[in-house]
Design a protein around this motif. Structure first.
Motif, PDB file in Angstrom:
ATOM      1  N   GLU A 142      10.760  -3.911   9.782  1.00 22.43           N
ATOM      2  CA  GLU A 142       9.513  -3.144   9.763  1.00 22.43           C
ATOM      3  C   GLU A 142       9.347  -2.458   8.413  1.00 22.43           C
ATOM      4  N   ILE A 143       8.104  -2.250   8.047  1.00 21.79           N
ATOM      5  CA  ILE A 143       7.788  -1.522   6.814  1.00 21.79           C
ATOM      6  C   ILE A 143       6.706  -0.490   7.116  1.00 21.79           C
ATOM      7  N   LYS A 144       6.544   0.466   6.229  1.00 21.22           N
ATOM      8  CA  LYS A 144       5.481   1.455   6.385  1.00 21.22           C
ATOM      9  C   LYS A 144       4.125   0.781   6.234  1.00 21.22           C
ATOM     10  N   ASP A 145       3.202   1.140   7.113  1.00 18.96           N
ATOM     11  CA  ASP A 145       1.861   0.563   7.082  1.00 18.96           C
ATOM     12  C   ASP A 145       1.172   0.994   5.785  1.00 18.96           C
ATOM     13  N   PRO A 146       0.905   0.049   4.879  1.00 19.69           N
ATOM     14  CA  PRO A 146       0.290   0.426   3.597  1.00 19.69           C
ATOM     15  C   PRO A 146      -1.135   0.967   3.743  1.00 19.69           C
ATOM     16  N   ASP A 147      -1.756   0.719   4.893  1.00 17.17           N
ATOM     17  CA  ASP A 147      -3.137   1.185   5.112  1.00 17.17           C
ATOM     18  C   ASP A 147      -3.184   2.580   5.714  1.00 17.17           C
TER      19      ASP A 147
END
Length: 406
Positions: A213-218
């Motif tokens: 998982e990654i941080k939501d760039p939006d």
């Protein structure tokens, strides 16, 4: 009761024989025909040579290994595997060797490398820039004391270091280091003197994979988000005149001494004492923030770049063909012996019983005997020094007595 064909096959099939890709005990001087020193890696003045020796302490006479000889030198030496090793789903990898840091090491590596290269491997140029599949073993420098485990990732095209340090032995006795890479479940285990010191999944202990998982760039923290838990109390106001209260005041109980002369001693001033009404710098009270929402947590999303790698264990997708020691040692004296590369942990442990464990106790006894002799010698020197000091004191006393009589 009926057995399936697969079950019957499993019961009757012979176990797959272990393969040995290298066994090296440096048993006689023919080792020089198998091992090549790195003569074209660094200038000759920067390179150290290798000695074929039992070392200072040993468990079996004439059981020799190869040892670094000079401090502040680079060392390079390599040998071809007797059979190339290529990773496969049904084949583990076990690398095992012994090393003794005969001098008290303050800085120096003692790790082994497993390398590809085949016929194009240039043994004379083998050094720090040579590509490798595995780097494994102790490395000590100052307070940093670790057992390296560095594995090549074919997918990432880079070498990956184990995330959390693994301790290594720091004494001056021989120790056995074993690395087991397990293909079936993509895990690894490190043993020191046949005791497990670290194990885990390759995906957990190394950065073979991108994060799931990654941080939501939006997404970003809202401008009106309140993450301050406590705030100054708006109802708490500094009292009028608070800052005018001095920290010290003249002692009201002090009086000018009767013998005080203003002309000679100057104008008398009462000594200063702490002001009981002074409470220090004013600090506004703090209260819980009614608008506090807690720490803002960045929403996570599945990582589009995450792909599971079924071949993390496969450090030798290209055939590995050589092993070697490529080292920088401030303190020399590292003695290497009993190297095995195989696909069977059981066979590596058997080899350890035939080699390392067969001579371990004898070496320890030899080391302890020497330390005991050194202790006795120090004790004798101490007693001798005390006796000489007592004799000097007696001679001095006799001289003083003679002078008094004269």
């Amino acid at each position: 009761m009926r057995f399936s064909f697969l079950a019957a096959t499993a019961l009757t099939a012979s176990p797959v024989a272990a393969e040995f890709y290298l066994k090296e005990q440096f048993a006689d001087d023919s080792w020089t025909s198998r091992w090549t020193e790195s003569t074209k890696w660094k200038p000759a003045a920067e390179m150290g040579g290798w000695d074929w020796t039992t070392g200072k302490h040993f468990g079996i006479p004439d059981d020799k290994g190869i040892q670094t000889t000079k401090d502040h030198r680079f060392y390079g030496i390599s040998a071809a595997l007797t059979t190339p090793y290529k990773s496969s789903p049904d084949k583990d990898l076990v690398i095992q060797y012994s090393v003794k840091l005969e001098k008290k090491a303050d800085c120096g590596g003692s790790y082994i490398k497993l390398m590809p290269g085949g016929k194009s491997f240039d043994a004379a140029k083998f050094g720090g820039e040579t590509s490798y599949a595995v780097m494994f073993g102790p490395d000590i420098c100052g307070s940093n004391k670790r057992t390296h485990v560095i594995l090549n990732s074919e997918k990432k095209k880079e070498n990956l270091m184990v995330k959390k340090d693994i301790n290594c032995e720091k004494d001056q006795l021989t120790h056995l280091y074993t690395l087991h890479i397990k293909a079936a479940d993509q895990s690894f285990e490190v043993y020191v003197d046949n005791k497990s010191v670290r194990s885990g999944k390759l995906e957990d202990e190394f950065e073979f994979l991108e994060p799931k998982e990654i941080k939501d760039p939006d997404q970003s923290k809202p401008d009106d988000w309140v993450d301050e838990a406590r705030i100054p109390d708006p109802d708490d106001v500094k009292p009028e005149g608070y800052d005018d209260i001095p920290e010290e005041i003249p002692d009201p109980d002090a009086t000018k001494p009767d013998d005080w002369d203003d002309e000679d001693d100057g104008e008398w001033e009462a000594p200063m004492i702490d002001n009981p009404e002074y409470n220090g710098p004013w600090v506004q009270k703090r209260i819980d923030n009614p608008d506090y929402k807690g720490p803002w947590k960045h929403p996570m999303i599945p990582n589009p770049d995450y792909v599971y790698d079924d071949n993390m264990y496969a450090v030798c997708q290209e055939e590995c063909t050589h092993v070697g020691f490529e080292l920088w040692q401030v303190t020399s004296g590292a003695l290497f012996d009993d190297i095995i590369v195989t696909d069977s942990l059981e066979e590596a442990q058997k080899f350890a019983e035939e080699t390392f464990f067969k001579k371990k106790d004898g070496e320890k006894q030899s080391y302890d005997d020497e330390k005991e002799e050194e202790r006795k010698q120090r004790e004798e020197e101490r007693k001798k020094a005390e006796e000489e000091e007592e004799e000097e004191e007696e001679d001095y006393d006799e001289e003083e007595d003679e002078e008094e009589e004269f």
